[in-house]
Design a protein around this motif. Sequence first.
Motif, PDB file in Angstrom:
ATOM      1  N   UNK A  31       9.108  -1.367  12.710  1.00 53.33           N
ATOM      2  CA  UNK A  31       8.170  -1.426  13.589  1.00 53.33           C
ATOM      3  C   UNK A  31       6.931  -0.529  13.329  1.00 53.33           C
ATOM      4  N   UNK A  32       6.995   0.203  12.145  1.00 49.05           N
ATOM      5  CA  UNK A  32       5.858   0.871  11.633  1.00 49.05           C
ATOM      6  C   UNK A  32       4.688  -0.029  11.398  1.00 49.05           C
ATOM      7  N   UNK A  33       3.544   0.338  11.618  1.00 54.73           N
ATOM      8  CA  UNK A  33       2.150  -0.683  11.478  1.00 54.73           C
ATOM      9  C   UNK A  33       1.021   0.201  11.584  1.00 54.73           C
ATOM     10  N   UNK A  34       0.115  -0.511  11.019  1.00 55.68           N
ATOM     11  CA  UNK A  34      -1.409   0.011  10.993  1.00 55.68           C
ATOM     12  C   UNK A  34      -2.428  -0.958  11.256  1.00 55.68           C
ATOM     13  N   UNK A  35      -3.566  -0.882  11.722  1.00 48.69           N
ATOM     14  CA  UNK A  35      -4.525  -1.731  12.245  1.00 48.69           C
ATOM     15  C   UNK A  35      -5.336  -1.846  10.859  1.00 48.69           C
ATOM     16  N   UNK A  36      -6.242  -2.992  10.967  1.00 49.31           N
ATOM     17  CA  UNK A  36      -6.924  -3.053   9.665  1.00 49.31           C
ATOM     18  C   UNK A  36      -8.391  -2.561   9.798  1.00 49.31           C
ATOM     19  N   UNK A  37      -9.117  -2.559  10.913  1.00 50.55           N
ATOM     20  CA  UNK A  37     -10.293  -1.723  11.165  1.00 50.55           C
ATOM     21  C   UNK A  37     -11.330  -2.523  10.085  1.00 50.55           C
ATOM     22  N   UNK A  38     -11.472  -3.545   9.839  1.00 45.47           N
ATOM     23  CA  UNK A  38     -12.319  -4.142   8.768  1.00 45.47           C
ATOM     24  C   UNK A  38     -11.968  -5.671   8.966  1.00 45.47           C
ATOM     25  N   UNK A  39     -13.288  -6.494   8.749  1.00 53.10           N
ATOM     26  CA  UNK A  39     -13.231  -7.778   9.035  1.00 53.10           C
ATOM     27  C   UNK A  39     -12.585  -8.502   7.826  1.00 53.10           C
ATOM     28  N   UNK A  40     -12.568  -7.715   6.568  1.00 50.91           N
ATOM     29  CA  UNK A  40     -11.810  -8.267   5.470  1.00 50.91           C
ATOM     30  C   UNK A  40     -12.378  -9.376   4.816  1.00 50.91           C
ATOM     31  N   UNK A  41     -13.763  -9.814   5.282  1.00 53.16           N
ATOM     32  CA  UNK A  41     -14.152 -11.012   4.551  1.00 53.16           C
ATOM     33  C   UNK A  41     -15.633 -10.612   4.068  1.00 53.16           C
ATOM     34  N   UNK A  42     -15.801  -9.624   4.020  1.00 54.58           N
ATOM     35  CA  UNK A  42     -17.093  -8.912   3.387  1.00 54.58           C
ATOM     36  C   UNK A  42     -17.080  -7.455   3.433  1.00 54.58           C
ATOM     37  N   UNK A  43     -17.705  -6.878   2.290  1.00 53.71           N
ATOM     38  CA  UNK A  43     -17.872  -5.193   2.374  1.00 53.71           C
ATOM     39  C   UNK A  43     -16.547  -4.716   2.354  1.00 53.71           C
ATOM     40  N   UNK A  44     -15.616  -5.417   1.608  1.00 46.68           N
ATOM     41  CA  UNK A  44     -14.211  -5.158   1.596  1.00 46.68           C
ATOM     42  C   UNK A  44     -13.840  -3.660   1.077  1.00 46.68           C
ATOM     43  N   UNK A  45     -13.259  -3.056   2.071  1.00 43.24           N
ATOM     44  CA  UNK A  45     -12.731  -1.509   1.812  1.00 43.24           C
ATOM     45  C   UNK A  45     -11.517  -1.816   0.987  1.00 43.24           C
ATOM     46  N   UNK A  46     -11.218  -1.582  -0.358  1.00 47.27           N
ATOM     47  CA  UNK A  46     -10.045  -2.045  -0.937  1.00 47.27           C
ATOM     48  C   UNK A  46      -8.742  -1.007  -0.544  1.00 47.27           C
ATOM     49  N   UNK A  47      -9.187   0.245  -0.581  1.00 45.01           N
ATOM     50  CA  UNK A  47      -8.354   1.433  -0.148  1.00 45.01           C
ATOM     51  C   UNK A  47      -7.746   1.067   1.149  1.00 45.01           C
ATOM     52  N   UNK A  48      -8.471   0.731   2.285  1.00 41.22           N
ATOM     53  CA  UNK A  48      -8.039   0.431   3.535  1.00 41.22           C
ATOM     54  C   UNK A  48      -7.120  -0.988   3.532  1.00 41.22           C
ATOM     55  N   UNK A  49      -7.425  -1.873   2.677  1.00 46.55           N
ATOM     56  CA  UNK A  49      -6.711  -2.950   2.596  1.00 46.55           C
ATOM     57  C   UNK A  49      -5.258  -2.617   2.017  1.00 46.55           C
ATOM     58  N   UNK A  50      -5.436  -1.870   1.018  1.00 43.76           N
ATOM     59  CA  UNK A  50      -4.237  -1.576   0.417  1.00 43.76           C
ATOM     60  C   UNK A  50      -3.096  -0.745   1.269  1.00 43.76           C
ATOM     61  N   UNK A  51      -3.793   0.034   2.226  1.00 41.05           N
ATOM     62  CA  UNK A  51      -3.137   0.890   3.184  1.00 41.05           C
ATOM     63  C   UNK A  51      -2.415   0.074   4.303  1.00 41.05           C
ATOM     64  N   UNK A  52      -3.235  -0.904   4.798  1.00 44.07           N
ATOM     65  CA  UNK A  52      -2.673  -1.851   5.763  1.00 44.07           C
ATOM     66  C   UNK A  52      -1.499  -2.531   5.264  1.00 44.07           C
TER      67      UNK A  52
END
Length: 256
Positions: free
Chosen positions: A85-106
Amino acid sequence: MLSDGTPVALVTGGGAGIGAAVCARLAAGGHRVAVVDRDAEAATRVAAECSGLAVACDVTSDTAMGAAVDEVETWGGRLDLVVLNAGSVGGQSGIDALDVAGYRRVMGVNVDHVVFGLNAALPALRRAGGGTVIATSSLAGLVGMPGDAIYTLSKHAVVGYVRSAAASLTGEPIRVMAVCPGFTDTALIADIRDRFGGFPLLGASDVADAVSSMVEKGESGECWFVQPGREPAPFRFRDVPGPAEAGAPPPLHGDG
């Protein structure tokens, strides 16, 4: 070791929100519950409330997930049910100005943890003679969610993995399913709760009730939707069209 035949459940992200509600629901239904969470204090609090075991764990680590499963099986003498059940929200659009660290975390929390959890749990479930794995996806795993493509990607991945894993385990007494709740009033949406206005939200207990129903009567490969005011049920995926018969004319533009 506590084994006396009582079923043992492991719940990741069990320290709060949906996970804590699932732990309480399973304990009330007769399971011994191991509460797995990166927040050791939260895991300890929930475990005390349901007379269970607290396990601090980084679910994005395959070795940590393996160690958690081993600890729970040793404690309970068996393992019958795993709720990833553990989960994380994205918090970014994912289609521009990508936060790679945030992407890897999610992706680490929402996808890697499900893969690592299933792989770690299978040997223990087999030793118990079978069991059930339920991964928490989302309605965003069934439809596109504008504004958070990374979260949607991760939850679609969970649905695809669950359906494939279930097919791969056909013939074994092990069910693999996903629960796909709509927006749920938990800490994950605390920062954006005011955007919902009068939109109906699920409570964590609504999702826990759906998980309980899945444990009771769900079939492997199913992905259950959970929406306010509706009875939780398996989502019905449309069949993919097969290849055209030899000699059949190609489809007209816009068909197929």
